[in-house]
Scaffold this motif. Sequence first.
Motif: not given
Length: 76
Positions: A2-8, A60-74
């Motif tokens: 079971d995986y959470p439905e959403s994360y922040q 999409g092209g040219h995205q430079m996404l960093g690694t975020p902190l992950v918080v499960p939605e309550q």
Amino acid sequence: MDYPESYQLVFQSSAVEDDAVIVRRTTQSGAGGYPVYEDETGIIRAEISERGEVRMIASGGHQMLGTPLVVPEQNA
């Protein structure tokens, strides 16, 4: 599994205020076999394991996404 439905996802920055975005589980799986989550625009996409490991997925092209902190939605 079971995986959470959403994360922040919280993208931390030293230059500006942290940026937070809510991502919801999709029906897709990523390369590692874990669920793919995306924000309401479909621009922010991430594969998130049961241990909270994040693999950002370019939407999409040219995205430079960093690694975020992950918080499960309550209240998911």
